[in-house]
Each structure stands twice: as structure tokens, then as C-alpha cells.
Scaffold this motif. Structure first.
Motif, PDB file in Angstrom:
ATOM      1  N   GLN A  13       0.837  -1.191   0.000  1.00 36.05           N
ATOM      2  CA  GLN A  13       0.000   0.000   0.000  1.00 36.05           C
ATOM      3  C   GLN A  13       0.878   1.249   0.000  1.00 36.05           C
ATOM      4  O   GLN A  13       2.046   1.212   0.409  1.00 36.05           O
ATOM      5  CB  GLN A  13      -0.914   0.000   1.220  1.00 36.05           C
ATOM      6  CG  GLN A  13      -2.005  -1.056   1.157  1.00 36.05           C
ATOM      7  CD  GLN A  13      -3.042  -0.877   2.253  1.00 36.05           C
ATOM      8  OE1 GLN A  13      -2.729  -0.457   3.350  1.00 36.05           O
ATOM      9  NE2 GLN A  13      -4.282  -1.210   1.939  1.00 36.05           N
ATOM     10  N   ALA A  14       0.307   2.329  -0.453  1.00 38.73           N
ATOM     11  CA  ALA A  14       1.020   3.603  -0.454  1.00 38.73           C
ATOM     12  C   ALA A  14       1.539   3.911   0.952  1.00 38.73           C
ATOM     13  O   ALA A  14       0.836   3.680   1.947  1.00 38.73           O
ATOM     14  CB  ALA A  14       0.109   4.714  -0.935  1.00 38.73           C
ATOM     15  N   GLY A  15       2.780   4.403   0.989  1.00 39.60           N
ATOM     16  CA  GLY A  15       3.425   4.683   2.264  1.00 39.60           C
ATOM     17  C   GLY A  15       4.274   3.539   2.785  1.00 39.60           C
ATOM     18  O   GLY A  15       5.050   3.716   3.730  1.00 39.60           O
ATOM     19  N   GLY A  16       4.134   2.374   2.172  1.00 44.66           N
ATOM     20  CA  GLY A  16       4.876   1.205   2.601  1.00 44.66           C
ATOM     21  C   GLY A  16       6.286   1.164   2.046  1.00 44.66           C
ATOM     22  O   GLY A  16       6.737   2.089   1.356  1.00 44.66           O
ATOM     23  N   LEU A  85       6.492   4.589  -0.423  1.00 42.52           N
ATOM     24  CA  LEU A  85       6.117   4.271  -1.800  1.00 42.52           C
ATOM     25  C   LEU A  85       4.814   4.941  -2.191  1.00 42.52           C
ATOM     26  O   LEU A  85       3.893   5.108  -1.366  1.00 42.52           O
ATOM     27  CB  LEU A  85       6.021   2.757  -1.979  1.00 42.52           C
ATOM     28  CG  LEU A  85       7.377   2.051  -2.115  1.00 42.52           C
ATOM     29  CD1 LEU A  85       7.244   0.565  -1.829  1.00 42.52           C
ATOM     30  CD2 LEU A  85       7.961   2.282  -3.495  1.00 42.52           C
ATOM     31  N   LYS A  86       4.747   5.309  -3.470  1.00 43.61           N
ATOM     32  CA  LYS A  86       3.579   5.975  -4.038  1.00 43.61           C
ATOM     33  C   LYS A  86       3.027   5.120  -5.180  1.00 43.61           C
ATOM     34  O   LYS A  86       3.782   4.346  -5.792  1.00 43.61           O
ATOM     35  CB  LYS A  86       3.980   7.348  -4.575  1.00 43.61           C
ATOM     36  CG  LYS A  86       4.653   8.257  -3.579  1.00 43.61           C
ATOM     37  CD  LYS A  86       5.115   9.544  -4.249  1.00 43.61           C
ATOM     38  CE  LYS A  86       5.826  10.462  -3.265  1.00 43.61           C
ATOM     39  NZ  LYS A  86       6.281  11.722  -3.914  1.00 43.61           N
ATOM     40  N   PRO A  87       1.755   5.281  -5.513  1.00 49.18           N
ATOM     41  CA  PRO A  87       1.207   4.526  -6.649  1.00 49.18           C
ATOM     42  C   PRO A  87       2.000   4.742  -7.939  1.00 49.18           C
ATOM     43  O   PRO A  87       2.125   3.811  -8.747  1.00 49.18           O
ATOM     44  CB  PRO A  87      -0.214   5.066  -6.761  1.00 49.18           C
ATOM     45  CG  PRO A  87      -0.569   5.463  -5.362  1.00 49.18           C
ATOM     46  CD  PRO A  87       0.696   6.018  -4.787  1.00 49.18           C
ATOM     47  N   GLU A  88       2.558   5.927  -8.115  1.00 43.98           N
ATOM     48  CA  GLU A  88       3.337   6.193  -9.330  1.00 43.98           C
ATOM     49  C   GLU A  88       4.679   5.478  -9.354  1.00 43.98           C
ATOM     50  O   GLU A  88       5.396   5.532 -10.363  1.00 43.98           O
ATOM     51  CB  GLU A  88       3.538   7.700  -9.526  1.00 43.98           C
ATOM     52  CG  GLU A  88       4.085   8.434  -8.323  1.00 43.98           C
ATOM     53  CD  GLU A  88       2.981   9.094  -7.496  1.00 43.98           C
ATOM     54  OE1 GLU A  88       1.929   8.450  -7.261  1.00 43.98           O
ATOM     55  OE2 GLU A  88       3.201  10.249  -7.061  1.00 43.98           O
ATOM     56  N   ASP A  89       5.054   4.808  -8.272  1.00 43.20           N
ATOM     57  CA  ASP A  89       6.257   3.976  -8.270  1.00 43.20           C
ATOM     58  C   ASP A  89       5.987   2.590  -8.863  1.00 43.20           C
ATOM     59  O   ASP A  89       6.920   1.806  -9.039  1.00 43.20           O
ATOM     60  CB  ASP A  89       6.798   3.814  -6.849  1.00 43.20           C
ATOM     61  CG  ASP A  89       7.305   5.112  -6.250  1.00 43.20           C
ATOM     62  OD1 ASP A  89       7.018   5.349  -5.057  1.00 43.20           O
ATOM     63  OD2 ASP A  89       7.972   5.879  -6.965  1.00 43.20           O
ATOM     64  N   VAL A 117       6.845  -4.287  -9.037  1.00 45.45           N
ATOM     65  CA  VAL A 117       6.470  -3.569  -7.823  1.00 45.45           C
ATOM     66  C   VAL A 117       5.128  -2.896  -8.087  1.00 45.45           C
ATOM     67  O   VAL A 117       4.989  -2.154  -9.060  1.00 45.45           O
ATOM     68  CB  VAL A 117       7.525  -2.523  -7.438  1.00 45.45           C
ATOM     69  CG1 VAL A 117       7.023  -1.641  -6.301  1.00 45.45           C
ATOM     70  CG2 VAL A 117       8.835  -3.213  -7.039  1.00 45.45           C
ATOM     71  N   THR A 118       4.157  -3.173  -7.233  1.00 44.20           N
ATOM     72  CA  THR A 118       2.831  -2.591  -7.373  1.00 44.20           C
ATOM     73  C   THR A 118       2.467  -1.880  -6.074  1.00 44.20           C
ATOM     74  O   THR A 118       2.499  -2.488  -5.001  1.00 44.20           O
ATOM     75  CB  THR A 118       1.780  -3.662  -7.691  1.00 44.20           C
ATOM     76  OG1 THR A 118       2.154  -4.355  -8.885  1.00 44.20           O
ATOM     77  CG2 THR A 118       0.412  -3.030  -7.883  1.00 44.20           C
ATOM     78  N   VAL A 119       2.135  -0.598  -6.194  1.00 43.56           N
ATOM     79  CA  VAL A 119       1.778   0.210  -5.028  1.00 43.56           C
ATOM     80  C   VAL A 119       0.329   0.650  -5.188  1.00 43.56           C
ATOM     81  O   VAL A 119      -0.012   1.332  -6.153  1.00 43.56           O
ATOM     82  CB  VAL A 119       2.690   1.435  -4.884  1.00 43.56           C
ATOM     83  CG1 VAL A 119       2.367   2.189  -3.599  1.00 43.56           C
ATOM     84  CG2 VAL A 119       4.161   1.013  -4.900  1.00 43.56           C
ATOM     85  N   SER A 120      -0.504   0.272  -4.236  1.00 43.59           N
ATOM     86  CA  SER A 120      -1.914   0.618  -4.304  1.00 43.59           C
ATOM     87  C   SER A 120      -2.213   1.798  -3.390  1.00 43.59           C
ATOM     88  O   SER A 120      -1.577   1.981  -2.346  1.00 43.59           O
ATOM     89  CB  SER A 120      -2.769  -0.580  -3.919  1.00 43.59           C
ATOM     90  OG  SER A 120      -2.436  -1.022  -2.616  1.00 43.59           O
ATOM     91  N   SER A 121      -3.212   2.565  -3.788  1.00 46.50           N
ATOM     92  CA  SER A 121      -3.569   3.766  -3.005  1.00 46.50           C
ATOM     93  C   SER A 121      -4.565   3.444  -1.915  1.00 46.50           C
ATOM     94  O   SER A 121      -5.125   2.363  -1.872  1.00 46.50           O
ATOM     95  CB  SER A 121      -4.121   4.827  -3.933  1.00 46.50           C
ATOM     96  OG  SER A 121      -5.245   4.337  -4.629  1.00 46.50           O
TER      97      SER A 121
END
Length: 121
Positions: A13-16, A85-89, A117-121
Motif C-alpha cells: 500500500q502507499a506509504g509502505g 512508496l507511491k502509486p506512481e512507483d 512492484v505494485t503500489v496501491s492507493s
């Protein structure tokens, strides 16, 4: 024969945070300049970070202060610690060996297979 194998990708998740690893098989790892690139869907592959054989690092503006590249010459491994981490990463991240030209630019020569790498909001 040079081989690079990435690991450590996944979904967060975002911020992780995630830490990517890249194991190098070949000779004289410590003499090589190393880097991480990434490619998001529909976008060009872009430089994320590099570390020279002497340990000097460089980062894309988009990841400065959040990502850290490091190397362990005793383990023939280069790492990418990714925090905040951000969704755009979200992208496939590729490890590579490259050359440095006198201008200071880094050019990748050998590539790993990539890790998602998948970052979800």
C-alpha cells in the motif's frame, strides 16, 4: 557469463516499503557500476538510481529522499531500499551493470529480468 537476478518485488500500500535485491553472477562485481531502472505500463524505461564501484550514488529526482541504493561486494548484491512508496512507483524494476562516461552519465550494458512492484492507493 554475466547474470543478474532480481528479487524482492511485490504489492504494497502507499506509504509502505520494499527492498529489492539483485544478485550478480560473474567476475569482479566490486569493479562494476550498478544501477536500477524501472518501466511503468505505457511509459519508457527510466533511471532510478546508480552506485559506482567506489560507492558514489545518484538518484532520479522523483525518488530522492525515499529510495536508497547500496551494494554489498562480499555478497555480489546490489539493493534498492524503497520507502514512502507511491502509486506512481508502480513498475517493473530492472537491475543492470553499466559504464560511466567522462560526462558522468551512466549507460546500462547488462540487464536482469525485472521484478514487479505494485503500489496501491
Amino acid at each position: 557469463q554475466v547474470q543478474l537476478v532480481e528479487s524482492g518485488g511485490g504489492s504494497v500500500q502507499a506509504g509502505g516499503s520494499l527492498r529489492l535485491s539483485c544478485l550478480y553472477s560473474g567476475s569482479q562485481f566490486s569493479s562494476n557500476h550498478m544501477g536500477w531502472y524501472r518501466q511503468a505500463p505505457g511509459k519508457q524505461r527510466e533511471l532510478v538510481a546508480t552506485v559506482t564501484s567506489g560507492g558514489r550514488t545518484n538518484y532520479a529526482d522523483s525518488v530522492k529522499g525515499r529510495f536508497t541504493i547500496s551494494r554489498d561486494n562480499g555478497k555480489n548484491t546490489v539493493y534498492l531500499q524503497m520507502n514512502s512508496l507511491k502509486p506512481e512507483d508502480t513498475a517493473v524494476y530492472y537491475c543492470n551493470i553499466g559504464v560511466m562516461v567522462p560526462s558522468g552519465s551512466y549507460y546500462p550494458v547488462h540487464w536482469g529480468q525485472g521484478t514487479q512492484v505494485t503500489v496501491s492507493s
